[in-house]
Design a protein around this motif. Structure first.
Motif, PDB file in Angstrom:
ATOM      1  N   SER A 156       8.216  -5.045   1.817  1.00 58.25           N
ATOM      2  CA  SER A 156       6.851  -5.099   2.332  1.00 58.25           C
ATOM      3  C   SER A 156       6.411  -3.770   2.933  1.00 58.25           C
ATOM      4  CB  SER A 156       6.728  -6.207   3.391  1.00 58.25           C
ATOM      5  OG  SER A 156       6.996  -7.466   2.830  1.00 58.25           O
ATOM      6  N   VAL A 157       7.293  -3.125   3.712  1.00 63.03           N
ATOM      7  CA  VAL A 157       6.889  -1.891   4.384  1.00 63.03           C
ATOM      8  C   VAL A 157       6.892  -0.694   3.439  1.00 63.03           C
ATOM      9  CG1 VAL A 157       7.682  -2.698   6.641  1.00 63.03           C
ATOM     10  CG2 VAL A 157       9.250  -1.396   5.183  1.00 63.03           C
ATOM     11  N   SER A 158       7.520  -0.833   2.278  1.00 61.09           N
ATOM     12  CA  SER A 158       7.559   0.287   1.330  1.00 61.09           C
ATOM     13  C   SER A 158       6.581   0.102   0.176  1.00 61.09           C
ATOM     14  CB  SER A 158       8.981   0.461   0.765  1.00 61.09           C
ATOM     15  OG  SER A 158       9.406  -0.694   0.086  1.00 61.09           O
ATOM     16  N   ILE A 159       5.944  -1.054   0.076  1.00 61.36           N
ATOM     17  CA  ILE A 159       5.154  -1.345  -1.123  1.00 61.36           C
ATOM     18  C   ILE A 159       3.922  -0.446  -1.221  1.00 61.36           C
ATOM     19  CG2 ILE A 159       3.649  -3.164  -0.155  1.00 61.36           C
ATOM     20  CD1 ILE A 159       4.295  -4.781  -2.726  1.00 61.36           C
ATOM     21  N   TYR A 160       3.336  -0.065  -0.083  1.00 63.89           N
ATOM     22  CA  TYR A 160       2.139   0.775  -0.122  1.00 63.89           C
ATOM     23  C   TYR A 160       2.456   2.164  -0.669  1.00 63.89           C
ATOM     24  CZ  TYR A 160      -1.974   3.376   1.362  1.00 63.89           C
ATOM     25  OH  TYR A 160      -3.091   4.179   1.379  1.00 63.89           O
ATOM     26  N   GLU A 161       3.656   2.682  -0.365  1.00 67.38           N
ATOM     27  CA  GLU A 161       4.077   3.997  -0.847  1.00 67.38           C
ATOM     28  C   GLU A 161       5.038   3.891  -2.023  1.00 67.38           C
ATOM     29  OE1 GLU A 161       3.225   7.008  -0.109  1.00 67.38           O
ATOM     30  OE2 GLU A 161       1.821   6.560   1.500  1.00 67.38           O
ATOM     31  N   SER A 162       5.041   2.739  -2.719  1.00 71.05           N
ATOM     32  CA  SER A 162       5.983   2.552  -3.815  1.00 71.05           C
ATOM     33  C   SER A 162       5.719   3.520  -4.968  1.00 71.05           C
ATOM     34  CB  SER A 162       5.938   1.108  -4.311  1.00 71.05           C
ATOM     35  OG  SER A 162       4.628   0.753  -4.713  1.00 71.05           O
ATOM     36  N   PHE A 163       4.470   3.947  -5.126  1.00 71.60           N
ATOM     37  CA  PHE A 163       4.162   4.961  -6.131  1.00 71.60           C
ATOM     38  C   PHE A 163       4.022   6.341  -5.475  1.00 71.60           C
ATOM     39  CE2 PHE A 163       3.144   1.150  -8.481  1.00 71.60           C
ATOM     40  CZ  PHE A 163       3.630   1.452  -9.743  1.00 71.60           C
ATOM     41  N   GLY A 164       4.684   6.472  -4.347  1.00 72.57           N
ATOM     42  CA  GLY A 164       4.716   7.736  -3.635  1.00 72.57           C
ATOM     43  C   GLY A 164       6.133   8.044  -3.198  1.00 72.57           C
ATOM     44  N   ASP A 165       6.301   8.395  -1.917  1.00 72.48           N
ATOM     45  CA  ASP A 165       7.595   8.849  -1.418  1.00 72.48           C
ATOM     46  C   ASP A 165       8.616   7.736  -1.224  1.00 72.48           C
ATOM     47  OD1 ASP A 165       6.569  11.391  -1.381  1.00 72.48           O
ATOM     48  OD2 ASP A 165       5.968  11.301   0.738  1.00 72.48           O
ATOM     49  N   ARG A 166       8.167   6.484  -1.194  1.00 68.56           N
ATOM     50  CA  ARG A 166       9.103   5.381  -0.938  1.00 68.56           C
ATOM     51  C   ARG A 166       9.423   4.578  -2.187  1.00 68.56           C
ATOM     52  NH1 ARG A 166       6.774   3.086   4.907  1.00 68.56           N
ATOM     53  NH2 ARG A 166       7.290   4.971   6.100  1.00 68.56           N
ATOM     54  N   GLY A 167       9.252   5.188  -3.335  1.00 68.41           N
ATOM     55  CA  GLY A 167       9.540   4.487  -4.577  1.00 68.41           C
ATOM     56  C   GLY A 167      10.971   4.015  -4.683  1.00 68.41           C
ATOM     57  N   ILE A 168      11.921   4.868  -4.303  1.00 74.50           N
ATOM     58  CA  ILE A 168      13.327   4.490  -4.412  1.00 74.50           C
ATOM     59  C   ILE A 168      13.674   3.415  -3.386  1.00 74.50           C
ATOM     60  CG2 ILE A 168      14.103   6.348  -2.873  1.00 74.50           C
ATOM     61  CD1 ILE A 168      15.936   4.832  -5.964  1.00 74.50           C
ATOM     62  N   VAL A 169      13.061   3.466  -2.206  1.00 77.30           N
ATOM     63  CA  VAL A 169      13.300   2.429  -1.202  1.00 77.30           C
ATOM     64  C   VAL A 169      12.815   1.070  -1.717  1.00 77.30           C
ATOM     65  CG1 VAL A 169      12.761   1.651   1.137  1.00 77.30           C
ATOM     66  CG2 VAL A 169      13.128   4.090   0.687  1.00 77.30           C
TER      67      VAL A 169
END
Length: 411
Positions: free
Chosen positions: A112-125
C-alpha cells in the motif's frame, strides 16, 4: 451453512509433509461461514491502498497513466481475492492462521505505501512485497492442507507454480529500466488472471476441478460485499480530503453533494437487491466454485475499478468545476459510473441469469453523456452521471417493489 464436504480423506502417515494440526474451517458449524475480525483487519490495509491508487490516477490522466492505474487496481484486487479464498478454507480463529493473516497484513501494508511510487523509485519494493505476499500465502496454504485435503494440496501446488512464474516478471520488470516495467508487469498480471481461468492447469499435473471446490458461498459473498463497502468508503475519503482543501463555495458544496449522491446510488445498486441475489445464488449452487470464480473474482474487479475511477471523477469535479472539458476528464467522469453499471449488469447476469433493462438504459445514457461531454463543464457532466446512477438505482427498486418482492424476500 452451505459448504459441501467431500468424503474424508484416508488417514495420513504421521511423517508426511505439512502441518500436522488441521487448520481447515469446521464443516458443520457457524464458523464455516463466519467472517472473522482478523479478516476485516486485513481489509483495512486496502483503504490506504485505494486512496493511493485514486491519487495516482488523478495525477496521471494520460493513456499510459490510465493503463498503469488499471494494472495496479487489478493487482491489488488479485492480492485481496486470493487471500479471501485462502481464509475461506482455513479457520482464522486458529492461532497459526491468525498469525499468518496478520503477517500478510504487514506485507500488504508495504504494498500500500509503495503503490503510488511503484512506477517510480519504489518499484522494486512494490514488486518484492507483492510477490512475497502471493508466494508466502500460497506456500502456507500448501503446508496447511498437505496432510488433510489431497485435492486442495494438488490445487495449491499448481497455483504456486503459476505464481512462481509470474513473480519472475514482477521482479525483472522492477529491476529493468522504466520503459520495460509496464509491459512486464502486465504480462505477470495476465499470467495470474489466466491461471484461474484455465483451472491452474500445469503440464504433468493437469487442471484443478474449480467447479467442484469445497467452499463457503456465504463467506465469499459477504467478504466481497465488505470490500465494496471499503471501496465506497475510500471514495468518500478522497472526496472529503478534496473538499476540506478548498474554500467553501456553491460549486464545492454542490460537488460534494454530487459525490455523496453517486456513492449512495452505487451502494443502493449493490445492496438493495444484488448482494442478496448473489449470496442466495452461490449458497444454492451445485458448483459454487464456478460462481465464486466468475462473479466474485473477475466481475467484481470491474465493479471495484468503477468505484475507484468514480472517486477520481469526484475529485476532478471538486478541483476544476468550471474548467474546459478535456478528453481525459470526460473519460474519468463517465468511465467510473459506466464501469460500475456494466459490472453490476454482468454480476446479475452471472448469478441470477437476469439481463436488466434498467442497467442497459443506464449504460446507454452514460454513453450519450460522453458524446455530449464537450458541451458541458466537469460540474455539469458530474451532475448528469450522478443523475443516471440515481435513476438506475431507483428504477430497479421500483420494479422490485411492484413485483411484490419486499425487503425480506429480496434476492
Amino acid at each position: 451453512m452451505t459448504r459441501t464436504s467431500p468424503p474424508p480423506p484416508a488417514a495420513t502417515p504421521a511423517g508426511r509433509f505439512g502441518i500436522r494440526r488441521n487448520l481447515l474451517r469446521p464443516d458443520d458449524s457457524e464458523a464455516a461461514d463466519r467472517v472473522t475480525y482478523v479478516e476485516l483487519f486485513f481489509d483495512l490495509i486496502f483503504v490506504f491502498a485505494l486512496t493511493q491508487l485514486s491519487r495516482y490516477l488523478y495525477e496521471n490522466q494520460s493513456w499510459e497513466g490510465a493503463l498503469e492505474s488499471a494494472m495496479l487496481v487489478l493487482a491489488l484486487w488479485w492480492l485481496w481475492v486470493y487471500t479471501t479464498w485462502v481464509t475461506n478454507w482455513l479457520d482464522p480463529a486458529k492461532l497459526p492462521v491468525r498469525g499468518v493473516v496478520l503477517g500478510l497484513s504487514l506485507v500488504g501494508f508495504v504494498v500500500s505505501v509503495s503503490i503510488y511510487e511503484s512506477f517510480g523509485d519504489r518499484g522494486i519494493v512494490f514488486a518484492l512485497a507483492y510477490t512475497v505476499l502471493q508466494l508466502g500465502r500460497t506456500a502456507f496454504m500448501l503446508l496447511a492442507v498437505a496432510r488433510h485435503d489431497p485435492e486442495l494440496r494438488r490445487t495449491f501446488v499448481r497455483i504456486l507454480a503459476w505464481l512462481a512464474l509470474s513473480s519472475v516478471f514482477w521482479i525483472v520488470g522492477a529491476l529493468l529500466p522504466l520503459p520495460y516495467r509496464l509491459p512486464l508487469w502486465l504480462l505477470a498480471l495476465a499470467i495470474e488472471y489466466l491461471s484461474a481461468g484455465v483451472g491452474f492447469r500445469v503440464p504433468g499435473l493437469g487442471a484443478s476441478g474449480v467447479d467442484q471446490w469445497d467452499l463457503s458461498g456465504p463467506h465469499i459473498a459477504e467478504r466481497s460485499a465488505l470490500f465494496v463497502i471499503i471501496a465506497l468508503g475510500e471514495s468518500l475519503l478522497v472526496t472529503g480530503f478534496a473538499f476540506v482543501d478548498k474554500e467553501s463555495s456553491a460549486e464545492s458544496i454542490l460537488g460534494m453533494l454530487l459525490a455523496f449522491g453517486a456513492s449512495v446510488a452505487m451502494w443502493w445498486l449493490y445492496f438493495d437487491h444484488s448482494e442478496r441475489a448473489g449470496a442466495k445464488a452461490i449458497a444454492a449452487a451445485a458448483e459454487p466454485g464456478r460462481i465464486a470464480r466468475l462473479a466474485y473474482t473477475y466481475v467484481h474487479a470491474v465493479i471495484i475499478a468503477g468505484i475507484v475511477l468514480t472517486s477520481v471523477a469526484d475529485k476532478e469535479v471538486l478541483s476544476h468545476p468550471h474548467a474546459d472539458m478535456t478528453l481525459s476528464t470526460a473519460v474519468v467522469l463517465v468511465g467510473g459510473p459506466l464501469l460500475y453499471v456494466a459490472g453490476m449488469l454482468l454480476f446479475r447476469l452471472v448469478v441470477a441469469r437476469e439481463l436488466l433493462v434498467s442497467y442497459l438504459v443506464g449504460i446507454g445514457a452514460l454513453l450519450l453523456a460522453f458524446a455530449a461531454a464537450f458541451a458541458l463543464t466537469p460540474l455539469q457532466l458530474g451532475a448528469v452521471t450522478t443523475g443516471v446512477l440515481v435513476i438506475v438505482a431507483g428504477w430497479e427498486t421500483v420494479v422490485r417493489v411492484r413485483a411484490g418482492t419486499d425487503d425480506k424476500k429480496a434476492g
